[in-house]
Design an enzyme around this catalytic site. Sequence first.
Site, mmCIF file in Angstrom:
data_model
loop_
_atom_site.group_PDB
_atom_site.id
_atom_site.type_symbol
_atom_site.label_atom_id
_atom_site.label_comp_id
_atom_site.label_asym_id
_atom_site.label_seq_id
_atom_site.Cartn_x
_atom_site.Cartn_y
_atom_site.Cartn_z
ATOM 1 N N TRP B 163 0.840 -1.170 0.000
ATOM 2 C CA TRP B 163 0.000 0.000 0.000
ATOM 3 C C TRP B 163 0.879 1.224 0.000
ATOM 4 O O TRP B 163 1.455 1.580 1.018
ATOM 5 C CB TRP B 163 -0.859 0.017 1.278
ATOM 6 C CG TRP B 163 -1.807 -1.123 1.357
ATOM 7 C CD1 TRP B 163 -3.018 -1.200 0.760
ATOM 8 C CD2 TRP B 163 -1.650 -2.342 2.086
ATOM 9 N NE1 TRP B 163 -3.625 -2.382 1.070
ATOM 10 C CE2 TRP B 163 -2.815 -3.106 1.886
ATOM 11 C CE3 TRP B 163 -0.634 -2.868 2.894
ATOM 12 C CZ2 TRP B 163 -3.015 -4.356 2.443
ATOM 13 C CZ3 TRP B 163 -0.819 -4.107 3.460
ATOM 14 C CH2 TRP B 163 -1.999 -4.833 3.228
ATOM 15 N N HIS B 178 -7.440 1.637 2.586
ATOM 16 C CA HIS B 178 -8.438 0.605 2.377
ATOM 17 C C HIS B 178 -9.579 0.874 3.351
ATOM 18 O O HIS B 178 -9.422 1.618 4.316
ATOM 19 C CB HIS B 178 -7.883 -0.809 2.606
ATOM 20 C CG HIS B 178 -7.006 -0.917 3.824
ATOM 21 N ND1 HIS B 178 -6.053 -1.898 3.960
ATOM 22 C CD2 HIS B 178 -6.917 -0.191 4.950
ATOM 23 C CE1 HIS B 178 -5.430 -1.766 5.116
ATOM 24 N NE2 HIS B 178 -5.924 -0.724 5.739
#
Lengths: 847, 344
Positions: B163, B178
């Site tokens: 990420w 997320h």
Amino acid sequence: MRFPIKWLKKYVKPFPEDINELTDKLSMIGFMLDKPVESVNGTEVIDLEFRRNRSDCEGIIGLAREIVAAFGGSLQKPPILKIKDLLPLNNCIVKIEAPEAVIRFTAVQIEVEVKKTPVWMENLLNAYGIKATGNLIIDTTNYVMVEYGQPMHAFDLEALKRVEGENTKPALIIRKAKDGEKIKVIGGKIVDLLSTDIVISGTKEPLAIAGVIGGAKTSVKPTTKSIILEAANYDRVSVRKTSRRLALLTEAADRLQKDRDPNLIEEALGRALYLLQKYGGATATGYFDYYPVKVTPTIIQFNPSEVYRYGGVLIHPFDISKILERLEFKVQREREIDKPWMVEVPTFRTDIKLPVDLVEEVLRIWGYENIPPRLLDTLPPPPIHIKEYEIEEDIRDILTSLGMDEIITIAITSIDKIKMSYKDENDKDLENMVSLETPPTEYSTHLRTNLFATILDNIKTKLSNGEDRIAIFEIGRTYFKDNSIKIDIPYREDRKVVGLVNGYRDFPYWLNKTREKYTWYDAKGIAKELLDELGITYTFKKGNHPTFEDETVLAIKAGGRIIGYVGEIAEKVRKYWKIDEPIYGFEFDIKLLSQQEREYKNLSRWSNFPKVTRDISIFVDNEIEGETILRVINKCKPKILYDITLIDLYKGENLPRGKKNLVYRITYWSKRKTLTAGEIERAHRRIGRCLIKKLNAKISGWKEYKSTKQKGRKKLKSNIRRKRVIVGKILKVEKHPNAEKLKIVTVDIGEKYPDYKSGKKVIVCGAPNINEKKIGALVPVALPGAEVKMAQDEGRTKFKKCKVTAIKIRGVESEGMLCSMRELSMGLKDKGIWILDPKKYKVGQTI
Amino acid sequence: MSKISIEMSTEKIKRKIRNILNSAIRKIQKSTSIDELESLRIEYLGRKSQLSNILKGIGTLPQKERPEIGKIANATKLKISQIIEKKRQELQKRKTKEPIDLTLPGRVYYKGNLHPITAVYREMNKIMMSMGFSVYEGPHIESDFRNFELLNLPKEHPSRDLWDTIYIKSPEILLRCHNSSVEVHALLKEKPPIRIVVPGGCFRNEKPNVNNHFYFHQYEALAVGEGITMAHLKGVTELFFHELIGPDVILRFRCKHYPQVEPGVGIDIQCRICKGKGCIMCKYRKWVEIGGAGMVHVNTLKACGIDTDKYTGFAWGLGVDRIAMQKFRIKDIRQLYTGELFYS
């Protein structure tokens, strides 16, 4: 990672025959086939998705173990030599000067003959993807790295001696590099080191970058016979950082970034020694091992019932332990069912720490495909309502049904756009704008403080693409720094809905040539309908808005707070986006909207009795606002008033200066009975009186109201200019010389109106009831300028309002028109001229 | 009044009546105006018509012939009058209605459109709400603690590379990468049993191109309670995709590592184009990844104060942009967020 099938086959007996079955199962147990099976020089190679947490499977043997666990059979580990029993290293000094960075460092001194790599090793290396060099030492280090997943590096001992100097023992010092140090690595590249890098160096200069790549000076040459072979585990975070910074993404660095088992080092070195001995006649003459904190196997207390608790599938304890044992876990089962087992985790499984990790091992080998699916069979919890979300969904439905399209724009944009979406570049909002420390692009550096900054981009794109009707809305968040927030993050996110319209409001249609454009009143209308549909009670008042043009802003108040605004986008703002035509719109705060009471609409029972509409045309000063007029009407509200609608607004020439003309259609209605003309008239009069009294209005068609009502007097409807229809007395009736059915009538309209050259008028009339008998009768005379209804067709069924003019009819000049009741909208009688009752009318009176 | 010769036989009379009927029908069908019809009516049915005369002269016929002739004559009269009426209605219709060109366009009525992402969320919510899930929402600006740490992703974990986070103030304040951070809010705030879905946008540090953007939408589901197992994860997920995409969709759940769940699985859909044989659309893998799932990690549940001896839970997440692009045939993800979506 690539796995040549031939290589795998060495360690699994028997090996699954069907390669598709093999790759399907491997995908299911956690090693997905990344690409179709390749064939390299006659041997098949499978490329599997790499598992970040399975360092043990970064070697062929690791995967072989998985295959055994999944398919059965036995794992055939390759032969190795023991290195622990060797004498300590004495031809080279090894010092650890960065103990925090080294988990284990092991080195062996080996003497080997110069030999060529055996063909089978070359083939396997090439199939894997590392080009075999032909040099046994180099190829063996690579081979063992791929086989075990443990990188190792060989230093040419003679080169070490040369580097160190004549009379000193060669040294290998593991330390942090110094800023500015340089090293030429294998491959020729010269790199700059930082103090965060770990190096293996001599006393003078760095000789290798630990865990990443070796130095060119001390690397193995075709003539090398004497080596120090080392294998180590370092601080993996450091290895990762160094490797990425220097862009040296070697196979070694890739492996040493992971959490590796230091115990494998011994086995790997022993394997290397075995191969070097078998194929190169090698002998090991010294051994060094720095391994201060030994990794020992962990023991996990494991309850096999957890497998059902997490997996939802019943697996026999025997099968559970069989799977674990195949994966080389040591299982100590208890006889009693509810007593937990003790499971010893092999050290190469650095990913297994908790009982639930063991559950995953069992389930994945058993196969997730073998778990029978079930729906949730317990009672669902009570629903959670997020008011803002629910009202947002309602708003979407309402606005789309009103013809607006939903858009989504991204909250991150440039600081310029955010600033220019305000009339004032120093607006207070901007002080709390949130900036990004790591912006994704150079134009995406700040979070928006209003939706306009990003929606205007969207509008501009649409206009540039040739659209001439824009009706869009967005529901999105705006972001601010906010120190009053009590939680750990001092930021605030406000949710807003913004709707904007521009251009034509309807679509071209062949039956309707003119297309209307959006106006400010469209924005108001949509906002009002939105609030009404949401069932919110609100009031309008004048307001200010940081993006809407001054003097165009209505604030909407509900529950004592301002919940939204209607306005026109400030010209300054619109010009920055190079949009020429005005944009109208509204903005509401979602949270405030969601806090308001929402009521269902009042659906009252329909009445059987008809509604009646009456129009009232008023003249007022220009400054008087629409709302004021409505307020006055509502205040004097007659009981039967049902609805007021503005149907016309005229502000042009032909009006007294400073005045405007508004026409309202008023609907009267009673639920209990049919209204009489008198009731309606009284209510209508009442409204008119209030307007005259309170606003100094003039009602079109009304004289100064007299308090005594004259019964029976019929009144003309307001649209007709009354001063021009006058009562006249018939003096003479003659036949028209050129028309059989027409007569020439002379009437006397009295002396009252000198501007009409009053007195006698000559009028041509074709009505059947005008003849000599009617001399002396009173009739309505419409003079030039009056507006009366005139029949458009022979059969006198269609009437249209027309202006009376002086005109020649069959050669005779007619100075006006005699009218029937229908022509004056006083009734439906049209069979002849309206003969007036002399008791009620006098010559010269207006009608 | 014309006289009928006594010598005319009944057969002849019958024939005559038949001829009257046929000629009447012919003339009526040919007539083009209502006035014409009126004169035909008078001609055939009026006082002076032939049929009338026949009926009047019935008295001159022999007794036994009378009922038959009378019946036929009256029936004929009735028939002619019916045909006249029918024709009159036909002419009437044609007279008042002008034929219209049915192929010209109707007036344009316009209802606005929901954004494709909203439309997809609605479909998804409908399915999940029928299973008792509620929509949950949370902030975009999040702490490292709730976005990563509580999800079993401590700092320096190599998985964090997956990420690329957009930081507002590193290392603590960031834009959520997320929707799982919202699940953490729910785990901290609500008590089990919990069933929530989280639609919403999240941010990643990516340069926008045809398939990726730094803002995109996810849909996550979380169920925590007693006795929740991977069997339920499979069942709920399979039902969800059958309803969303089609009853013929084939799923597989394969072992995949995500730090937030253990056991963890990747959810794949069999490539619908080659039906699992391998083609360029699925890169010959035969399966297309659609999301990740698993049992919520015990560390996460414990850190949020949930008793892991009593409760288990599953969670899954999928990317919505790709689904919206497929459903609406959008080729470039950037179109979803600029002014370039045209409804046709």
